[in-house]
Design a protein around this motif. Structure first.
Motif, PDB file in Angstrom:
ATOM      1  N   ILE A 263       3.986  12.650   5.350  1.00 29.13           N
ATOM      2  CA  ILE A 263       2.810  12.233   5.835  1.00 29.13           C
ATOM      3  C   ILE A 263       2.375  10.626   6.030  1.00 29.13           C
ATOM      4  O   ILE A 263       2.005  10.143   6.950  1.00 29.13           O
ATOM      5  CB  ILE A 263       1.382  12.896   5.167  1.00 29.13           C
ATOM      6  N   LEU A 264       3.094  10.107   5.022  1.00 26.95           N
ATOM      7  CA  LEU A 264       3.088   8.999   4.584  1.00 26.95           C
ATOM      8  C   LEU A 264       3.757   7.915   5.689  1.00 26.95           C
ATOM      9  O   LEU A 264       3.444   7.086   6.252  1.00 26.95           O
ATOM     10  CB  LEU A 264       3.664   8.461   3.096  1.00 26.95           C
ATOM     11  N   PHE A 265       5.021   8.614   5.772  1.00 28.47           N
ATOM     12  CA  PHE A 265       6.004   7.955   7.006  1.00 28.47           C
ATOM     13  C   PHE A 265       5.319   7.993   8.369  1.00 28.47           C
ATOM     14  O   PHE A 265       5.389   7.002   9.008  1.00 28.47           O
ATOM     15  CB  PHE A 265       7.385   8.973   6.979  1.00 28.47           C
ATOM     16  N   ILE A 266       4.534   9.066   8.643  1.00 24.45           N
ATOM     17  CA  ILE A 266       3.985   9.476  10.009  1.00 24.45           C
ATOM     18  C   ILE A 266       2.992   8.103   9.985  1.00 24.45           C
ATOM     19  O   ILE A 266       2.673   7.493  11.263  1.00 24.45           O
ATOM     20  CB  ILE A 266       3.609  10.617  10.164  1.00 24.45           C
ATOM     21  N   VAL A 267       1.915   7.977   8.791  1.00 25.16           N
ATOM     22  CA  VAL A 267       1.138   7.132   8.977  1.00 25.16           C
ATOM     23  C   VAL A 267       1.497   5.594   9.236  1.00 25.16           C
ATOM     24  O   VAL A 267       0.915   4.755   9.813  1.00 25.16           O
ATOM     25  CB  VAL A 267       0.105   7.263   7.788  1.00 25.16           C
ATOM     26  N   VAL A 268       2.551   5.350   8.334  1.00 25.51           N
ATOM     27  CA  VAL A 268       3.156   4.005   8.336  1.00 25.51           C
ATOM     28  C   VAL A 268       3.653   3.598   9.759  1.00 25.51           C
ATOM     29  O   VAL A 268       3.533   2.696  10.452  1.00 25.51           O
ATOM     30  CB  VAL A 268       4.436   3.813   7.232  1.00 25.51           C
ATOM     31  N   LEU A 269       4.423   4.793  10.301  1.00 28.65           N
ATOM     32  CA  LEU A 269       4.913   4.538  11.650  1.00 28.65           C
ATOM     33  C   LEU A 269       3.956   4.345  12.508  1.00 28.65           C
ATOM     34  O   LEU A 269       4.182   3.737  13.656  1.00 28.65           O
ATOM     35  CB  LEU A 269       5.896   5.761  11.967  1.00 28.65           C
ATOM     36  N   THR A 270       2.928   5.225  12.682  1.00 22.02           N
ATOM     37  CA  THR A 270       1.616   4.811  13.519  1.00 22.02           C
ATOM     38  C   THR A 270       1.278   3.521  13.445  1.00 22.02           C
ATOM     39  O   THR A 270       0.552   2.789  14.430  1.00 22.02           O
ATOM     40  CB  THR A 270       0.448   5.871  13.046  1.00 22.02           C
ATOM     41  N   LEU A 271       0.877   2.891  12.148  1.00 19.63           N
ATOM     42  CA  LEU A 271       0.246   1.585  12.073  1.00 19.63           C
ATOM     43  C   LEU A 271       1.365   0.729  12.584  1.00 19.63           C
ATOM     44  O   LEU A 271       0.924  -0.368  13.189  1.00 19.63           O
ATOM     45  CB  LEU A 271       0.080   1.279  10.557  1.00 19.63           C
TER      46      LEU A 271
END
Length: 278
Positions: A17-25
């Motif tokens: 989830i953290l990876f997805i959030v960072v990638l989205t940002l």
């Protein structure tokens, strides 16, 4: 032991989830910078990440200082027209390749896909010579033909994959009921393949909407420019109007976001079917 495995699973899920959030940002950050720059008055444009005295001044200037509305209309007409033509041609070609067994069918489909291996810039000179010889330079007809040719190969492959997923038994039942082959295609198969049609339309539309190279080469009159070419006019020899440039870029981005938002479900279905069928 079991509790440790569960804790590892939770940790892995949190990391995902953290990876997805960072990638989205990371993906959205350039868009955020565009918004910040577009909302700052021309006199205060800076590298700040927070807009200072935000206003819509740049959005107004885009339409006052340049014929941006005309450029948007040109882009919309060309993109919509080329998309509809590409869908009409691609649907017939892909349906034929999906339903009929004829000599050279595999070679035909391979050659169509192989055209995508040719860089567009290598075709630019050929297009220019052909259009110049028949008097289509500086006309929208030249761009229309070019955009249809650019979108057709992938459009045919996309729609063929979806036609392959339509059961032939449904068509046979319609033929028994008295429908002609063309009526079966129009009334039965094409509606069932609607997600593929939507995916193809979106792809063909974006090919034309974002295109710059052919438009800037084949068009010389500023009134006939597309929006992508018009954006370049905000970049001068000694000065770049960053505020107006970013405002215009956002305006061009909005239609693509809206179309994707409305057609997202059908788009995903169409691309998925084209990837796994046939």
């Amino acid at each position: 032991m079991r509790g440790r495995i569960l804790s590892y699973k939770r940790l892995g899920k949190c990391a995902y989830i953290l990876f997805i959030v960072v990638l989205t940002l990371v993906i959205l950050f350039p868009l955020y910078l565009m918004v910040v720059t577009a909302l700052q008055p021309a006199a205060t444009v800076s590298s700040s990440l927070i807009p200072r005295s935000p206003s819509i001044e740049n959005f107004v200037k885009v339409f006052i200082e340049k014929p941006f509305g005309v450029w948007l209309r040109n882009s919309a007409v060309l993109a919509a027209s080329s998309s509809m033509i590409a869908i009409a041609v691609a649907s017939l070609a892909s349906y034929s390749a999906s339903r009929f067994r004829f000599f050279g069918r595999g070679i035909f489909m391979t050659l169509i896909l192989g055209t995508q291996m040719i860089p567009s810039i290598l075709l630019l000179l050929s297009f220019y010579i052909i259009f110049n010889s028949i008097g289509l330079i500086n006309t929208h007809w030249a761009l229309l033909i070019t955009y249809v040719a650019e979108a057709l190969p992938i459009s045919i492959w996309l729609m063929k994959g979806f036609f392959d997923g339509v059961p032939f038994s449904i068509e046979e039942a319609a033929l028994v009921d008295g429908c002609s082959p063309f009526q079966v295609f129009v009334r039965i198969t094409l509606p069932l393949a609607l997600p593929g049609v939507v995916a193809t339309f979106f792809y063909a539309f974006m090919v034309a909407w974002n295109e710059y190279m052919y438009a800037t080469t084949l068009l010389s009159s500023s009134k006939k420019w597309t929006a992508a070419v018009g954006l370049y006019s905000f970049m001068g020899e000694y000065r770049i109007a960053w505020g107006s440039l970013m405002a215009g870029s956002l305006i061009i981005t909005v239609p693509a976001i809206l179309i994707f938002g409305f057609l997202q479900k059908n788009l995903v279905k169409g691309i998925s079917a084209g990837a796994v069928k046939g």
